[in-house]
Design a protein around this motif. Structure first.
Motif, mmCIF file in Angstrom:
data_model
loop_
_atom_site.group_PDB
_atom_site.id
_atom_site.type_symbol
_atom_site.label_atom_id
_atom_site.label_comp_id
_atom_site.label_asym_id
_atom_site.label_seq_id
_atom_site.Cartn_x
_atom_site.Cartn_y
_atom_site.Cartn_z
ATOM 1 N N ALA A 1 -3.523 -6.495 -0.745
ATOM 2 C CA ALA A 1 -3.429 -4.944 -0.989
ATOM 3 C C ALA A 1 -3.889 -4.395 -2.457
ATOM 4 N N THR A 2 -3.357 -5.144 -3.164
ATOM 5 C CA THR A 2 -3.935 -4.768 -4.859
ATOM 6 C C THR A 2 -5.140 -4.805 -4.999
ATOM 7 N N ALA A 3 -5.878 -5.942 -4.631
ATOM 8 C CA ALA A 3 -7.340 -5.994 -4.901
ATOM 9 C C ALA A 3 -7.941 -4.849 -3.912
ATOM 10 N N SER A 4 -7.760 -4.315 -2.713
ATOM 11 C CA SER A 4 -8.267 -3.339 -2.062
ATOM 12 C C SER A 4 -7.907 -1.838 -2.880
ATOM 13 N N PHE A 5 -6.890 -1.868 -3.150
ATOM 14 C CA PHE A 5 -6.589 -0.536 -3.885
ATOM 15 C C PHE A 5 -7.387 -0.443 -5.205
ATOM 16 N N VAL B 1 -3.942 3.300 2.492
ATOM 17 C CA VAL B 1 -2.734 3.385 3.460
ATOM 18 C C VAL B 1 -3.232 3.781 4.829
ATOM 19 N N TRP B 2 -3.912 4.573 4.908
ATOM 20 C CA TRP B 2 -4.518 4.912 6.152
ATOM 21 C C TRP B 2 -5.316 3.778 6.871
ATOM 22 N N THR B 3 -6.136 3.040 6.078
ATOM 23 C CA THR B 3 -6.876 2.118 6.548
ATOM 24 C C THR B 3 -6.037 0.779 6.992
ATOM 25 N N ALA C 1 0.651 -1.305 -0.091
ATOM 26 C CA ALA C 1 0.021 -0.236 -0.099
ATOM 27 C C ALA C 1 0.774 1.372 -0.001
ATOM 28 N N LEU C 2 1.861 1.338 0.682
ATOM 29 C CA LEU C 2 2.983 2.406 0.614
ATOM 30 C C LEU C 2 3.407 2.514 -0.395
ATOM 31 N N PHE C 3 3.814 1.351 -1.006
ATOM 32 C CA PHE C 3 4.462 1.575 -2.522
ATOM 33 C C PHE C 3 3.571 1.974 -3.541
ATOM 34 N N PHE C 4 2.232 1.742 -3.601
ATOM 35 C CA PHE C 4 1.508 2.379 -4.487
ATOM 36 C C PHE C 4 1.214 3.908 -4.154
ATOM 37 N N LEU C 5 1.347 4.293 -2.944
ATOM 38 C CA LEU C 5 1.201 5.680 -2.706
ATOM 39 C C LEU C 5 2.409 6.377 -3.114
ATOM 40 N N ALA C 6 3.802 5.787 -2.721
ATOM 41 C CA ALA C 6 4.925 6.622 -2.912
ATOM 42 C C ALA C 6 5.062 6.622 -4.681
#
Length: 300
Positions: free
Chosen positions: A238-242, A198-200, A46-51
């Motif tokens: 995480a990818t599914a949630s994104f 990320v927050w969740t 999740a942090l990687f997606f945001l970054a």
């Protein structure tokens, strides 16, 4: 084709992989550990997606506000409870009915969206939800002895009530995540989804880790031994949630969750083509109803 449609289908496929991995993990650890893995091992991704969106694509990171934090909390705790109940059903030999009732999530999501935000869906969308939900429930009870007595009795069975509660919490979480993402107000649906994720997932990881340290430290050791499968579970989860968060930023949560029933078709495709399992007439009818519901949804 609207963008939320392929995103939802991809998320459903990844969720199918995550569910299979969690079933495997449930055999080597407790319900708490199998629930934690989805969040704790998903956080780095999740942090990687945001970054990537911030540093590579150049999108600004929106600042959280009170409404965002409230709905993140509602969604995070709702999803923890829903996941815990669903994985708990894996412990029961006869969990089919419970799983079926957890799949009432799209219908419950539509109800909660109406209650909390006044969001209304069209008659065609309601019909699509009803048809696809009925198809999923048919599949889940396909190997039971079919009679009115069994069907009525199954409604009040313990596993059915657990599954219904799981679907309720998943429905609340879906509505909350859409509200949280929209509360950020920009810069675009991808960054809003990434920040919400990320927050969740950070909150969920903190809560679940704290619980294990307090109540079940041995579970941490069992998770460590299964780190390879846990890492895979975290990645696809995480990818599914994104994907879910992006789709629900673009479209009503109930509509997204209705299309997400396509996950059952992926499950059956794997059963037939990879494991060479045969499906009976009731399961076939259930699959056709899911397809019909999805087609109605896409043209409604």
């Amino acid at each position: 084709m609207e963008l939320w449609i392929p995103i939802t289908i991809a998320a459903a496929f990844l969720q199918n992989l995550r569910s299979a991995a969690q079933k495997h993990l449930k055999a080597v650890m407790g319900t708490t550990g199998a629930t934690f893995v989805r969040f704790g091992f998903g956080l780095p991704f999740a942090l990687f997606f945001l970054a990537t969106l911030h540093l590579v694509a150049g999108y600004r990171i929106p600042a959280p506000n009170a409404a965002f934090l409230f709905w993140v909390g509602v969604g995070a705790f709702g999803q923890i409870g829903a996941t815990f109940l669903l994985i708990h059903l894996f412990s029961h030999r006869n969990f089919a009915v419970g799983t079926a009732y957890s799949r009432t999530e799209p219908a419950q999501t539509a109800l909660f969206a109406l209650i909390f935000f006044g969001e209304r869906v069209t008659g065609g969308t309601l019909a699509a939800i009803a048809i696809s939900v009925f198809g999923v429930m048919l599949i889940s009870v396909a190997h039971m002895h079919m009679s009115w007595r069994n069907l009525v009795a199954s409604i009040f069975a313990r596993n059915a009530l657990i599954g219904l509660a799981s679907g309720t919490l998943f429905g609340i979480a879906a509505v909350a995540y859409r509200a949280a993402s929209l509360a950020l107000g920009g810069p675009n649906f991808m960054m809003q989804a990434a920040v919400t994720l990320v927050w969740t997932i950070s909150l969920q990881t903190l809560v679940m880790a704290g619980w294990m340290v307090w109540k079940d430290r041995a579970e941490i050791g069992r998770i460590a031994k299964a780190w390879k499968v846990a890492l895979f579970t975290g990645f696809v989860g995480a990818t599914a949630s994104f994907g879910w968060f992006m789709a629900m930023t673009l479209q009503q949560a109930a509509v997204v969750k209705a299309l997400a029933q396509v996950e059952m078709l992926f499950t059956f495709a794997a059963s037939v083509f990879f494991f060479k399992e045969k499906i009976n007439r009731i399961e076939t009818a259930g699959c056709l109803l899911i397809v019909a519901g999805i087609l109605i949804l896409l043209v409604a």
